[in-house]
Enzyme design. Structure first.
Site, PDB file in Angstrom:
ATOM      1  N   HIS A   1      37.068  36.968  26.678  1.00  0.00           N
ATOM      2  CA  HIS A   1      36.344  37.452  25.480  1.00  0.00           C
ATOM      3  C   HIS A   1      34.919  36.876  25.483  1.00  0.00           C
ATOM      4  O   HIS A   1      34.529  36.139  24.575  1.00  0.00           O
ATOM      5  CB  HIS A   1      37.139  37.002  24.249  1.00  0.00           C
ATOM      6  CG  HIS A   1      36.765  37.620  22.951  1.00  0.00           C
ATOM      7  ND1 HIS A   1      35.482  37.641  22.457  1.00  0.00           N
ATOM      8  CD2 HIS A   1      37.532  38.246  22.034  1.00  0.00           C
ATOM      9  CE1 HIS A   1      35.489  38.235  21.284  1.00  0.00           C
ATOM     10  NE2 HIS A   1      36.712  38.610  21.000  1.00  0.00           N
TER      11      HIS A   1
ATOM     12  N   GLU B   1      33.721  42.208  26.987  1.00  0.00           N
ATOM     13  CA  GLU B   1      34.968  41.522  27.346  1.00  0.00           C
ATOM     14  C   GLU B   1      35.711  42.267  28.455  1.00  0.00           C
ATOM     15  O   GLU B   1      35.966  43.468  28.333  1.00  0.00           O
ATOM     16  CB  GLU B   1      35.863  41.428  26.103  1.00  0.00           C
ATOM     17  CG  GLU B   1      35.103  40.887  24.885  1.00  0.00           C
ATOM     18  CD  GLU B   1      35.850  41.099  23.567  1.00  0.00           C
ATOM     19  OE1 GLU B   1      37.096  41.120  23.581  1.00  0.00           O
ATOM     20  OE2 GLU B   1      35.193  41.256  22.528  1.00  0.00           O
TER      21      GLU B   1
HETATM   22  C1  BG6 Z   1      37.074  41.556  19.411  1.00  0.00           C
HETATM   23  C2  BG6 Z   1      37.911  42.553  18.649  1.00  0.00           C
HETATM   24  O1  BG6 Z   1      37.532  41.479  20.723  1.00  0.00           O
HETATM   25  O2  BG6 Z   1      37.207  40.271  18.813  1.00  0.00           O
HETATM   26  C3  BG6 Z   1      37.462  42.562  17.198  1.00  0.00           C
HETATM   27  O3  BG6 Z   1      37.790  43.841  19.236  1.00  0.00           O
HETATM   28  C4  BG6 Z   1      37.550  41.159  16.607  1.00  0.00           C
HETATM   29  O4  BG6 Z   1      38.258  43.477  16.468  1.00  0.00           O
HETATM   30  C5  BG6 Z   1      36.742  40.204  17.482  1.00  0.00           C
HETATM   31  O5  BG6 Z   1      37.030  41.156  15.291  1.00  0.00           O
HETATM   32  C6  BG6 Z   1      36.797  38.752  17.014  1.00  0.00           C
HETATM   33  O6  BG6 Z   1      38.111  38.335  16.858  1.00  0.00           O
HETATM   34  P1  BG6 Z   1      38.440  36.906  16.310  1.00  0.00           P
HETATM   35  O7  BG6 Z   1      39.942  36.844  16.163  1.00  0.00           O
HETATM   36  O8  BG6 Z   1      37.922  35.915  17.311  1.00  0.00           O
HETATM   37  O9  BG6 Z   1      37.702  36.784  14.986  1.00  0.00           O
END
Ligand code: BG6
Length: 285
Positions: free
Chosen positions: A155, A259
């Site tokens: 991510h 990502e």
């Molecule tokens: C992204 C998702 O990968 O991560 C989003 O597609 C999400 O929907 C974002 O809001 C952040 O996620 P988190 O759980 O780290 O707040």
């Protein structure tokens, strides 16, 4: 942990929140990776600006997700969908990984290997190499007796000068799930992805290399991947970011997530004994 330190290249320390991290400093790069989540929070090739965005308001304590760097998402992406309770984006990013090995390659990269012990799902291994490029390899082996279905992702949060000036190439003519529009499936045309509002796009069936173009900083971040058929592009934009307790004021302007993933239609099913490897290689050009 000191036995795995490498003089003049790698040492270990505990952050003020009590988390152990490896600190890399070599002629090729400066970097940091936490044992919690095997989470890279910094990678800066020598003489360059940091490549990864880190929120100044991020939690950096036990059991808390880190906002920025490269969270490892496993074994599910987004909300858990099998009816059981579990944290968003899986538990790998908030679990303590075991450091298995450290090494300095002959060409000067620091290489670390981490293991996520098997729990309710099979375990995983992460190999990461810090040099002029950042290379990550996530290997999942199904050592159970039944098929194992999972999603995973690097991510990555990339640091950019100003989101409004940034474009991402590599996703032309893909179909994506638009999470900001009731998960509608849309065709992305033959043009770069740009963020002009909240953007949360899960591009399906694409193994293409993506490039983040940043004309203000006059640099391109290249993300090359293997074993990944989804790419997610995310920026929360002003309103969502303001509601996030771990995002610094206006810092959403200085980030874009691109990502390398296997999610939704591209979830992986591993037969007993089978292995899947996701890799991403990130470099500046
Ligand atoms: C992204 C998702 O990968 O991560 C989003 O597609 C999400 O929907 C974002 O809001 C952040 O996620 P988190 O759980 O780290 O707040």
């Amino acid at each position: 942990m000191d036995q795995s330190a490498i003089p003049n290249a790698l040492h270990f320390e505990t952050n003020p929140g009590g988390l152990a991290r490896a600190v890399i400093s070599t002629p090729l790069a400066e970097a940091e990776i936490y044992l919690q989540g095997a989470h890279v929070t910094q990678w800066t090739p020598k003489g360059k600006k940091p490549v990864l965005f880190m929120s100044s308001a991020s939690a950096l304590g036990p059991g808390k997700a880190i906002r920025g760097g490269i969270p490892i998402i496993f074994p599910w992406f987004g909300p858990r969908s099998d009816g059981k309770a579990g944290p968003a984006h899986g538990y790998a990013r908030t679990s303590l990984w075991t450091l298995e090995s450290t090494r300095l390659s002959t060409s000067g990269e620091v290489e670390l290997t981490f293991a996520l012990p098997a729990g309710e799902a099979p375990g995983a291994h992460l190999r990461v190499s810090f040099g002029e490029a950042l290379r990550m390899e996530l290997e999942v082996r199904n050592d159970s007796a039944s098929p194992f279905r999972f999603e995973d992702a690097f991510h990555s949060y990339f640091a950019v000068a100003e989101i409004g000036e940034v474009s991402v190439t590599g996703l032309e003519e893909t179909t994506y799930i638009d999470k900001t529009d009731s998960f509608a499936r849309k065709l992305h045309h033959a043009e770069p992805v740009r963020c002009t509002r909240e953007t949360d796009q899960l591009h399906l069936n694409t193994a293409a290399t993506c490039v983040v173009h940043d004309p203000v900083w006059n640099r391109r971040i290249v993300v090359e991947k293997t074993g990944s058929n989804s790419t997610v592009v995310w920026n929360p934009w002003s309103e969502k970011a303001a509601a996030m307790s771990d995002m610094g004021r206006d810092e959403w302007r200085q980030m874009i997530c691109v990502e390398s993933a296997n999610a939704a239609d591209n979830a992986i099913t591993l037969a007993p004994g089978a292995t899947h490897t996701l890799t991403a290689t990130i470099r500046l050009v």
